[in-house]
Design a protein around this motif. Structure first.
Motif, short mmCIF file in Angstrom:
data_model
loop_
_atom_site.label_atom_id
_atom_site.label_comp_id
_atom_site.label_asym_id
_atom_site.label_seq_id
_atom_site.Cartn_x
_atom_site.Cartn_y
_atom_site.Cartn_z
N ASN A 4 0.84 -1.20 0.00
CA ASN A 4 0.00 0.00 0.00
C ASN A 4 0.87 1.25 0.00
OD1 ASN A 4 -2.57 -1.41 0.22
ND2 ASN A 4 -1.89 -1.97 2.27
N ILE A 5 0.78 1.99 -1.10
CA ILE A 5 1.64 3.16 -1.29
C ILE A 5 0.79 4.42 -1.30
CG2 ILE A 5 3.17 4.34 -2.91
CD1 ILE A 5 4.34 1.72 -3.67
N ALA A 6 1.27 5.44 -0.60
CA ALA A 6 0.66 6.77 -0.62
C ALA A 6 1.61 7.72 -1.34
CB ALA A 6 0.39 7.25 0.80
N ALA A 7 1.20 8.19 -2.52
CA ALA A 7 2.01 9.12 -3.31
C ALA A 7 1.51 10.53 -3.03
CB ALA A 7 1.90 8.79 -4.80
N CYS A 8 2.33 11.33 -2.36
CA CYS A 8 1.89 12.63 -1.85
C CYS A 8 2.31 13.76 -2.79
CB CYS A 8 2.47 12.89 -0.46
SG CYS A 8 1.92 11.70 0.77
N GLN A 9 1.35 14.30 -3.48
CA GLN A 9 1.58 15.45 -4.35
C GLN A 9 1.37 16.70 -3.50
OE1 GLN A 9 0.22 15.58 -8.56
NE2 GLN A 9 -1.19 17.18 -7.87
N ILE A 10 2.46 17.29 -3.05
CA ILE A 10 2.38 18.43 -2.15
C ILE A 10 2.92 19.68 -2.84
CG2 ILE A 10 2.62 17.00 -0.07
CD1 ILE A 10 5.55 17.96 0.09
N GLU A 11 2.51 20.83 -2.33
CA GLU A 11 3.09 22.08 -2.79
C GLU A 11 4.39 22.31 -2.03
OE1 GLU A 11 2.26 26.90 -2.82
OE2 GLU A 11 0.55 25.53 -2.72
N VAL A 12 5.48 22.45 -2.77
CA VAL A 12 6.79 22.68 -2.18
C VAL A 12 7.10 24.17 -2.24
CG1 VAL A 12 9.26 22.25 -2.42
CG2 VAL A 12 7.64 20.38 -2.72
N ALA A 260 -3.24 12.26 -10.33
CA ALA A 260 -3.68 13.32 -9.43
C ALA A 260 -4.11 14.54 -10.23
CB ALA A 260 -2.56 13.70 -8.47
N GLU A 261 -4.94 15.35 -9.62
CA GLU A 261 -5.45 16.55 -10.28
C GLU A 261 -4.34 17.59 -10.39
OE1 GLU A 261 -9.18 19.72 -9.79
OE2 GLU A 261 -8.97 17.99 -8.44
N ASP A 262 -4.32 18.32 -11.49
CA ASP A 262 -3.30 19.34 -11.71
C ASP A 262 -3.44 20.48 -10.70
OD1 ASP A 262 -2.46 17.88 -13.84
OD2 ASP A 262 -3.26 19.22 -15.38
N TYR A 263 -2.29 20.94 -10.22
CA TYR A 263 -2.19 22.12 -9.34
C TYR A 263 -2.97 21.99 -8.03
CZ TYR A 263 -0.40 24.11 -13.68
OH TYR A 263 0.33 24.35 -14.82
N LYS A 264 -3.21 20.76 -7.60
CA LYS A 264 -3.91 20.52 -6.34
C LYS A 264 -3.08 19.59 -5.46
CE LYS A 264 -7.73 22.65 -7.72
NZ LYS A 264 -8.18 23.93 -7.13
N GLU A 265 -3.01 19.88 -4.18
CA GLU A 265 -2.40 18.93 -3.28
C GLU A 265 -3.31 17.72 -3.15
OE1 GLU A 265 0.70 21.01 -0.36
OE2 GLU A 265 -1.35 21.11 0.39
N GLU A 266 -2.73 16.55 -3.33
CA GLU A 266 -3.54 15.33 -3.36
C GLU A 266 -2.66 14.14 -3.02
OE1 GLU A 266 -6.45 12.87 -6.48
OE2 GLU A 266 -5.65 14.84 -7.03
N VAL A 267 -3.25 13.14 -2.41
CA VAL A 267 -2.53 11.90 -2.12
C VAL A 267 -3.20 10.77 -2.90
CG1 VAL A 267 -1.81 10.26 -0.35
CG2 VAL A 267 -1.91 12.71 0.19
#
Length: 623
Positions: A4-12, A260-267
């Motif tokens: 189970n992997i959580a890929a975190c798309q965060i704003e840096v 993941a959605e563009d320009y949105k923080e999402e996991v």
């Protein structure tokens, strides 16, 4: 057993490791609560990536590295993979400073369990990896170990089962032009999946190309691939890069499983078991899709830039032309119409048509609007200059008057608008101001330095004139009402700075934009030389090579001589106006090559090659 992997798309937030680390730790705690086995963060998620020569600040770099301690402490009961700078205080980089490595770290149960240095360093466009970092390829060479033996997957126990995970960084996936192929190396060593952490800016159709690249990478060794990218903006001082995220989980056959959605923080949370999973179709490429992404990116970039400089209000000149109209729309969408102050600054050369279009647009957008005429100030400046005389103070009595030709008079108007009115109003409002220059003007120097080359940001300076028109038409197609009146598309593009630019007489800018934009794009994006252009022209393939409407070249030019004269004039404008470009404000990057530090220019003047001269001579003999 599933992994189970959580890929975190965060704003840096570049340059703010404290903020980024707090965010990373929050996501780690959330991943634990949700039962994830591995939680993954982007490349350089702690310091940011495009931060210029801040990488040479030893105190900053050391501070970024220390934040690893907090992340490692948070890894109890979970595997954490994140990007940060690694340092070797006992070795120097090739710049003589402390050795730094762009690294993916892995931690579990409060301990560091792996470090994976970036193997392939991009050194093109905005990227400067070798300027700042030591690569895995160099480390392997130092140790006299083949890169195939040096690269190893992560071996980690998860729920009592030994798992083998390949970890790569950004460019390691784009290996076509390199001798090493990190993904193939790791898959050949039994990696059951590949994690690629990236800090990859958005550019035109890049995501579609990445989908094709991943499919090719997995064709010999089927395995899931998890691509984790960040959102936000990062800049090198002259260029503002958009990070759309587009974090993607790929099936073992390379098809897209989840995005993941563009320009949105999402996991993205996915269980991996090595089997083919149902996925989703990639978006079909089209001009409409391109404009959707372009519009979204520009609005996002403006929003993020104003947050970065801690500003909320903006002043813009609005002439009734297409460039200022598009800029005003983008600013209203990004900042809210109540924060946009548009100023129309007519002189006697501005037509009732454009003044009316400016008023109409302001009413449609519901922004703050003012009219500040410049004719009296222009007349006064001209009078001052006409009465100004320089005297040589050597006893000779020699004097010099100021000749005010048409170009000087045009520049006086542009500077009065930009340096006096727009800048002054911005100061009075506690706002910043931006300009409306497009890429066609920026490329040819068809703009006035300290006049319309000024401000805090150039929102549309990476869009050619034809692209400005296309985006305006797209906006009209998606809005409930036409934002831009039909008349805007009917009148000729014009600076309206003299009687020779009277749109009511059909007169405008000295370019045929459907042709000259493609010619400039060849010079800028594709780094072609006049030699290439003239060669294509000679063999009849110019329109096909440059994407020009068939038959347009023969409509514009009556002879080889006319074509050559225009080519040399355009090349000369392009090569001699670098001094204006380097003094322009930061540009939001949306093309394959933007002015600034994306295109590294040098003031070397104009040169035509031997072969260009030979082709030219043969063509002119045909007349």
């Amino acid at each position: 057993m599933d992994l189970n992997i959580a890929a975190c798309q965060i704003e840096v937030s570049p340059g703010h490791p404290d903020e980024n680390t707090r965010k990373i730790i929050r996501h780690i705690e959330e991943a634990k609560a949700k039962g994830d086995d591995i939680v993954v963060f982007p490349e350089m998620a702690v310091p940011g990536y495009i931060i210029g020569d801040e990488w040479q600040n030893k105190a900053f770099v050391t501070d970024c590295y220390r934040y690893n301690e907090q992340i490692v402490e948070s890894s109890e009961g979970i595997v954490v993979v994140w990007g940060n700078v690694d340092i070797n205080k006992d070795a120097a980089g090739e710049d003589g400073r402390i050795r730094k490595l762009n690294t993916a770290f892995a931690a579990q149960n409060g301990k560091m369990v792996g470090k994976f240095h970036k193997t392939l360093h991009p050194n093109y466009r905005e990227f400067e990896d070798d300027r700042h970092f030591y690569s895995a390829r160099k480390l392997s060479a130092d140790k006299d170990i083949a890169i195939e033996d040096f690269l190893q997957p992560l071996q980690v126990d998860i729920n009592g089962e030994q798992r083998t995970i390949g970890i790569t960084l950004c460019e390691d996936m784009w290996s076509d032009d390199y001798a090493a192929d990190p993904i193939q190396i790791l898959l050949s060593k039994g990696a059951e999946c590949i994690i690629n952490i990236s800090c990859s800016p958005w550019t035109w159709r890049k995501n579609d190309k990445r989908h094709r690249v991943v499919k090719d990478r997995l064709k010999n060794h089927s395995a899931p691939l998890i691509y984790v990218n960040n959102i936000g903006i990062q800049n090198n001082g002259k260029n503002v890069y958009l990070f759309d995220g587009d974090t993607t989980v790929y099936n073992p056959n390379g098809s897209v499983r989840k995005v993941a959605e563009d320009y949105k923080e999402e996991v993205l949370r996915v269980p991996l078991n090595g089997d083919h999973q149902e996925g989703q179709k990639k978006p079909a490429l089209s001009a409409n899709k391109d404009n959707e992404e372009l519009l979204e990116g520009l609005i996002y970039g403006i929003q993020q830039f104003f947050e970065l400089i801690n500003a909320s209000k903006v002043v813009i000149g609005i002439s009734g032309g297409v460039d200022s109209s598009l800029s005003a729309y983008l600013l209203c969408r990004a900042l809210g119409a109540d924060n946009v102050y548009a100023v129309n600054m007519p002189s006697k050369f501005n037509s009732d048509i454009t003044k009316g279009l400016a008023q109409e647009l302001a009413e449609t957008l519901h922004l703050n609007y003012a009219i500040v005429p410049i004719q009296k100030a222009f007349d006064y400046t001209v009078q001052q200059f006409e009465n100004t005389e320089f005297t040589r103070l050597d006893g000779s009595g020699q004097t010099t008057e100021l000749p005010l030709n048409s170009l000087v008079r045009e520049n006086i108007q542009a500077r009065d608008r930009g340096s006096r009115i727009i800048a002054g109003i911005a100061s009075a409002l506690g706002a910043v101001f931006v300009n409306n220059g497009n890429k066609s003007e920026t490329a040819t120097g068809y703009a006035t330095i300290y006049g319309d080359i000024n401000g805090a940001l150039a929102p549309i300076a990476d869009l050619y004139k034809t692209e400005v028109y296309d985006l305006c038409r797209h906006i009209n197609s998606i809005e409930d009402e036409n934002i831009f009146p039909d008349k805007l598309f009917d009148i000729p593009a014009s600076a309206e700075l003299s009687d020779k630019q009277n749109i009511e007489n059909g007169e405008g800018d000295p370019f045929v934009y459907p042709y000259h934009d493609q010619l400039l794009k060849a010079f800028i994006e594709f780094r072609l030389d006049p030699e290439d252009i003239l060669s294509y022209y000679r063999d009849g393939s110019l329109e096909e090579k440059l994407g020009i409407e068939p038959g347009l070249v023969s409509q514009i030019f009556d002879s080889h001589q006319d074509f050559i004269k225009d080519l040399e004039h355009t090349w000369t404008l392009f090569k001699t106006n670098y001094f204006k470009r380097i003094q322009s404000p930061p540009i939001i990057v949306v093309s394959k090559r933007a002015f600034g530090f994306d295109l590294r220019e040098s003031q070397i003047g104009v040169h035509f090659t031997h072969r260009y001269g030979e082709i030219k001579e043969k063509l002119l003999k045909e007349i």
